[in-house]
Design a protein around this motif. Structure first.
Motif, mmCIF file in Angstrom:
data_model
loop_
_atom_site.group_PDB
_atom_site.id
_atom_site.type_symbol
_atom_site.label_atom_id
_atom_site.label_comp_id
_atom_site.label_asym_id
_atom_site.label_seq_id
_atom_site.Cartn_x
_atom_site.Cartn_y
_atom_site.Cartn_z
ATOM 1 N N TYR A 190 -41.512 14.472 -2.024
ATOM 2 C CA TYR A 190 -40.906 14.669 -0.714
ATOM 3 C C TYR A 190 -41.408 13.617 0.279
ATOM 4 N N LEU A 191 -40.585 13.399 1.295
ATOM 5 C CA LEU A 191 -41.002 12.656 2.474
ATOM 6 C C LEU A 191 -41.212 13.678 3.590
ATOM 7 N N LEU A 193 -41.422 14.404 7.033
ATOM 8 C CA LEU A 193 -41.139 13.698 8.283
ATOM 9 C C LEU A 193 -42.065 14.128 9.421
ATOM 10 N N ASP A 227 -39.215 18.397 5.664
ATOM 11 C CA ASP A 227 -39.571 17.650 4.459
ATOM 12 C C ASP A 227 -38.264 17.307 3.746
ATOM 13 N N VAL A 228 -38.121 16.051 3.361
ATOM 14 C CA VAL A 228 -36.882 15.610 2.702
ATOM 15 C C VAL A 228 -37.186 15.257 1.264
ATOM 16 N N VAL A 230 -37.106 13.497 -2.150
ATOM 17 C CA VAL A 230 -36.770 12.120 -2.548
ATOM 18 C C VAL A 230 -36.706 11.970 -4.061
ATOM 19 N N ALA A 253 -31.088 8.556 -0.930
ATOM 20 C CA ALA A 253 -31.568 8.148 0.394
ATOM 21 C C ALA A 253 -32.585 7.022 0.288
ATOM 22 N N LEU A 307 -30.428 10.488 7.812
ATOM 23 C CA LEU A 307 -30.834 9.277 7.093
ATOM 24 C C LEU A 307 -31.151 8.146 8.055
ATOM 25 N N VAL A 311 -35.074 9.290 8.204
ATOM 26 C CA VAL A 311 -35.573 8.891 6.892
ATOM 27 C C VAL A 311 -35.718 7.378 6.795
ATOM 28 N N THR A 314 -38.552 5.834 8.998
ATOM 29 C CA THR A 314 -39.877 6.179 8.500
ATOM 30 C C THR A 314 -40.260 5.318 7.304
ATOM 31 N N LEU A 315 -39.350 5.192 6.351
ATOM 32 C CA LEU A 315 -39.668 4.436 5.142
ATOM 33 C C LEU A 315 -39.692 2.933 5.406
#
Length: 547
Positions: A190-191, A193, A227-228, A230, A253, A307, A311, A314-315
């Protein structure tokens, strides 16, 4: 290498052909901005891509009895052809299944983000279908949105644009067989956030966003950043390069973030961004080459808000890439009150409209009806009205002008300078129109619906000017004034080869060829200049704009 202006249009999923909702959303609008800036002589790039590994692609393949890669490649090629037919010109297009080095870069990016602690394991409930023996995520599962209650797909609600974790859907059901899903514990990556709240709020404070997006952001902050997921238990996609997750695939994503990073500069791409394979370290990423350090203006639909708003920043920040500098967000385009959807085959296909009405008609229609700030309803009758308008307004004025030039000037540009009754006032109004068009086409005031209205006003003024001055032809003392008025109309026509180029490039190109000028010049009052006296004109044999 000098930095260029960068525009992105969110990747589309190749589980079907391109439909008019795609064009009404990010793609034609992004192309309009690119054309305007390029005509000004600015270094500008439009980048996009395809989301080959979305669950919708595999779901489509299962329904058609084909391999997912065949579906992605086949529809991907059809989509790129339709983009070109619609006049949408990408400077770079990422195609995951075809670009050499793409998988290696995605794998390297994912491994690095995990090693840096950006992606972390979590054990959560995930829907599972016993009859299909399949974990359900993305388009494989539907249920009630935990945020708004509307029917939603796994991972995302198309109504409120809020993310979900699939396991929190209300009454989840398998899309393949209709069986109610059971919930099982599943360990995925997970990512989180919320762990990046400070970095995200600092970014959001630094970039302007439309009120709709700001309200969405405020809702996320109020409810707690999610939490996303991944990674997903799946067979379609790129394998997760982390021990303990070998049976899972990287979420699309993350791939969209990789596509973004691979497009950060003019020389970027899978081969230049990752030169040594999947084990390259951080120094191999695209941020260290001679690329633009300035992030893009992003065009996307509101359903992609999580996204692009959370998302991706952040990435990208964790990787060290350039963050977006602005957002152009569209609402939904609907048909019979429902959002257009490739998956549900509830759509009007771009190819059909382009074949029947041409790119000028389609582009003008979706721009004049662009869903900005509110959803818009697509109607075939409305498209017919757009085609009729181009014929009875734009093309009829041009037909009268070329006919008059053939009959009274032997088909060449008159010797007289632009003039005629009302020309000074018309020129003043056209100067104002040029300035308003620049504002409507420009980044800070981008408003393509306004640009279409301004172009229509220019044509109406020119047509009125023609009719006012037509009686001079029957006066012996008025022949010179009549030819001067025709020269003035030629100046307006020349201006449209530049002013209309961002909206209707096909027709602007035809008009430029007829006048012996180059299409796509800067949108300024300087474009309001007739061809030199004596230049032979070559009127087109068919309609100039649309068909």
């Amino acid at each position: 290498m000098s930095a260029s202006l960068w525009i992105t249009a969110t990747p589309t999923t190749p589980n079907g052909e391109l439909h008019v909702g795609h064009l009404a959303g990010p793609y034609v609008a992004a192309d309009v901005l690119r054309r305007f800036l390029k005509a000004d002589g600015l270094p500008v790039r439009l980048t996009g891509g395809l989301a080959d590994h979305e669950s919708a692609v595999e779901l489509c393949a299962l329904g058609q009895g084909r391999k997912a890669a065949e579906v992605a490649d086949g529809y991907g090629e059809a989509i790129t052809v339709d983009w070109r037919r619609a006049g949408v010109e990408f400077d770079q297009l990422v195609r995951p299944n075809q670009d050499k080095g793409y998988r290696a870069f995605v794998t390297s990016l994912f491994r690095r983000l995990h090693a840096d602690g950006v992606l972390v394991p979590r054990t959560r409930l995930l829907p599972y279908c016993g009859p299909c023996e399949r974990a359900l995520y993305g388009k494989y599962v539907k249920g009630g949105c935990p945020s708004c209650g509307a029917q939603a797909d796994g991972n995302l609600c198309q109504t409120c644009a809020r993310p979900n974790d699939c396991g929190d859907l209300l009454a989840p059901v398998c899309v393949l067989c209709g069986t109610p899903a059971v919930l099982r514990q599943c360990r995925r990556l997970y990512l989180p956030l919320e762990a990046h709240r400070k970095e995200l709020t600092d970014f959001w404070d630094s970039v302007a966003m439309p009120p709709r997006l700001a309200a969405f952001r405020d809702g996320l902050l109020h409810d707690g950043l999610p939490d996303v997921a991944v990674s997903h238990p799946a067979q379609w996609g790129i394998e997760v390069p982390v021990e303990g997750f070998a049976d899972q695939r990287i979420a699309p994503a993350v791939e969209e973030v990789a596509s973004y990073l691979l497009s950060t500069g003019p020389e970027s791409g899978p081969e230049s961004g990752l030169k040594g394979g999947p084990d390259n370290g951080p120094e191999s990423g695209p941020e260290n080459g001679e690329e633009s350090a300035r992030g893009p203006l992003q065009f996307f639909g509101i359903d992609r808000a999580v996204l692009h708003l959370a998302v991706l920043p952040t990435l990208v920040a964790a990787y060290g890439g350039p963050l977006p500098t602005g957002f152009q967000v569209n609402e939904y385009y609907r048909l019979d009150g429902r959002k257009l959807s490739t998956t549900r085959r509830h759509a009007v296909w771009a190819l059909d409209v382009l074949t029947d009405a041409g790119s000028d008609t389609l582009r003008r229609h979706v721009l004049s009806d662009r869903p900005e700030g509110r959803p818009a309803e697509f109607e075939l009758d409305g498209l017919d009205r757009t085609r009729d308008h181009l014929h009875t307004s734009w093309n009829q004025w041009l037909s009268r002008l070329f006919a008059a030039l053939r009959e009274d000037c032997a088909g060449v540009t008159p010797e007289e300078a632009p003039g005629g009754t009302g020309w000074d006032l018309l020129a003043e109004r056209l100067d104002f129109s040029a300035r308003e068009l620049r504002s409507s086409y420009g980044v800070s005031g981008f408003a393509p619906r306004r640009a279409v209205a301004l172009l229509d006003e220019v044509v109406r003024l020119a047509d009125d000017f023609h009719l006012v001055n037509a009686p001079e032809r029957d006066r012996a003392a008025g022949r010179s004034a009549y030819r001067a008025a025709l020269a003035a109309e030629l100046a307006v026509a020349c201006a449209l080869t530049a002013w209309a180029w961002p909206v209707m490039p096909e027709g602007a190109g035809r008009l430029a060829a007829a006048l012996g000028v180059t299409a796509g010049g800067p949108v300024t009052s300087a474009a309001l200049a007739a061809p030199a006296p004596g230049v032979r004109l070559v009127p087109p044999t068919g309609p100039v704009f649309g068909f």
